[in-house]
Design a protein around this motif. Sequence first.
Motif, PDB file in Angstrom:
ATOM      1  N   ALA A  81       1.800  -5.891   3.622  1.00  0.00           N
ATOM      2  CA  ALA A  81       1.047  -6.948   4.643  1.00  0.00           C
ATOM      3  C   ALA A  81       0.784  -8.125   3.962  1.00  0.00           C
ATOM      4  O   ALA A  81       0.790  -8.386   2.893  1.00  0.00           O
ATOM      5  N   ASP A  82       0.961  -9.310   4.882  1.00  0.00           N
ATOM      6  CA  ASP A  82       0.891 -10.724   4.303  1.00  0.00           C
ATOM      7  C   ASP A  82      -0.427 -11.285   4.563  1.00  0.00           C
ATOM      8  O   ASP A  82      -0.927 -10.778   5.791  1.00  0.00           O
ATOM      9  N   PHE A  99       0.865  -1.091   0.025  1.00  0.00           N
ATOM     10  CA  PHE A  99      -0.053   0.050  -0.072  1.00  0.00           C
ATOM     11  C   PHE A  99       0.936   1.207  -0.119  1.00  0.00           C
ATOM     12  O   PHE A  99       1.802   1.318   0.898  1.00  0.00           O
ATOM     13  N   VAL A 100       0.462   2.245  -0.891  1.00  0.00           N
ATOM     14  CA  VAL A 100       1.323   3.399  -0.940  1.00  0.00           C
ATOM     15  C   VAL A 100       0.416   4.506  -1.111  1.00  0.00           C
ATOM     16  O   VAL A 100      -0.199   4.607  -2.386  1.00  0.00           O
ATOM     17  N   ASN A 101       0.137   5.365  -0.239  1.00  0.00           N
ATOM     18  CA  ASN A 101      -0.486   6.675  -0.439  1.00  0.00           C
ATOM     19  C   ASN A 101      -1.842   6.642  -1.004  1.00  0.00           C
ATOM     20  O   ASN A 101      -2.216   7.091  -2.063  1.00  0.00           O
ATOM     21  N   GLY A 102      -2.665   5.583  -0.295  1.00  0.00           N
ATOM     22  CA  GLY A 102      -4.019   5.357  -1.033  1.00  0.00           C
ATOM     23  C   GLY A 102      -4.248   4.237  -2.113  1.00  0.00           C
ATOM     24  O   GLY A 102      -5.190   4.095  -2.877  1.00  0.00           O
ATOM     25  N   ALA A 104      -9.364  -4.217   2.967  1.00  0.00           N
ATOM     26  CA  ALA A 104      -8.533  -4.422   4.190  1.00  0.00           C
ATOM     27  C   ALA A 104      -7.249  -3.506   4.056  1.00  0.00           C
ATOM     28  O   ALA A 104      -6.872  -2.929   5.486  1.00  0.00           O
ATOM     29  N   LEU A 105      -6.609  -3.484   3.125  1.00  0.00           N
ATOM     30  CA  LEU A 105      -5.516  -2.392   3.112  1.00  0.00           C
ATOM     31  C   LEU A 105      -5.765  -1.027   3.198  1.00  0.00           C
ATOM     32  O   LEU A 105      -4.904  -0.383   4.152  1.00  0.00           O
TER      33      LEU A 105
END
Length: 267
Positions: free
Chosen positions: A208-209, A173-176, A193-194
């Motif tokens: 995230a795993d 996940f990067v900035n949205g 979820a992210l």
Amino acid sequence: MVYIVISENEGFREAADLLLANLEKSGCRVYLTFIKGIKGGICDIHGSDIVFFLTNHVTVGPLAKKLLKQVIRVVNGRYQSGDRRKSEAQRLAQAAGVNVPRFVRIKDLSSHKEAGFRIRPPVYLKNECHVREVQRINSEESLDATLRHLENAAHWYLEESIEGNVRHKKHYFVNGRSFGREDLNTSLEIDQALNTIAATLNLDVFSADFIVSNKGYYCIDINPAPALFGSASVRQSFVDWLYEAAKRKSSKSFSEMYQASIQRHGG
């Protein structure tokens, strides 16, 4: 200036070099340093700089707090300066509606047993930091023996193993924006979820795993210092975001200095 901070004891040098090369290619001023160097040179970092800790070293928390007090931008700063225990990230994510496996902190084990809550093997013994290997325990005998010899119980927790026909997936996940490993798309469920994890934990970037089966997903790990090895797209997205953030920081710093100069000279 963007500072990328790594630890000598973690294998993140290759990841740091990739970020360094991409940032330099974008025209961003960037400096790679070890965490022991930033401890002594924290006064060299200024309000127009951005710091990214590409390490889960135990000193990240105190350093992030010092930097934030100096109004220096720290990537994932609010999270890094708070409670960084892995089980706490899982607890908060679960409270926000993210599916996570059942877990219990070792220090709370006896009180949970008294309340009738018990996790039975197979389980995973996990350290609260990201610097120790995960240990799978398959029997009650092994679990009892492991717990008898465990030092610093407050640093560990047990997590149930999700068994059956499952797949392990890493997501970023990067900035949205959500990314799958090797640039694969994320499912709507994991994408949600992210986004929930990012909002709940105040994270700009993380990996995230997940364990995924036909019955759904479980988030088993959240890492606020991702190496970003698995996706060129997510690495470039992070570089672009850092570059833009550094430009805004530099521009704001120049504007503040300009206004201060006008006020000093009575303009």
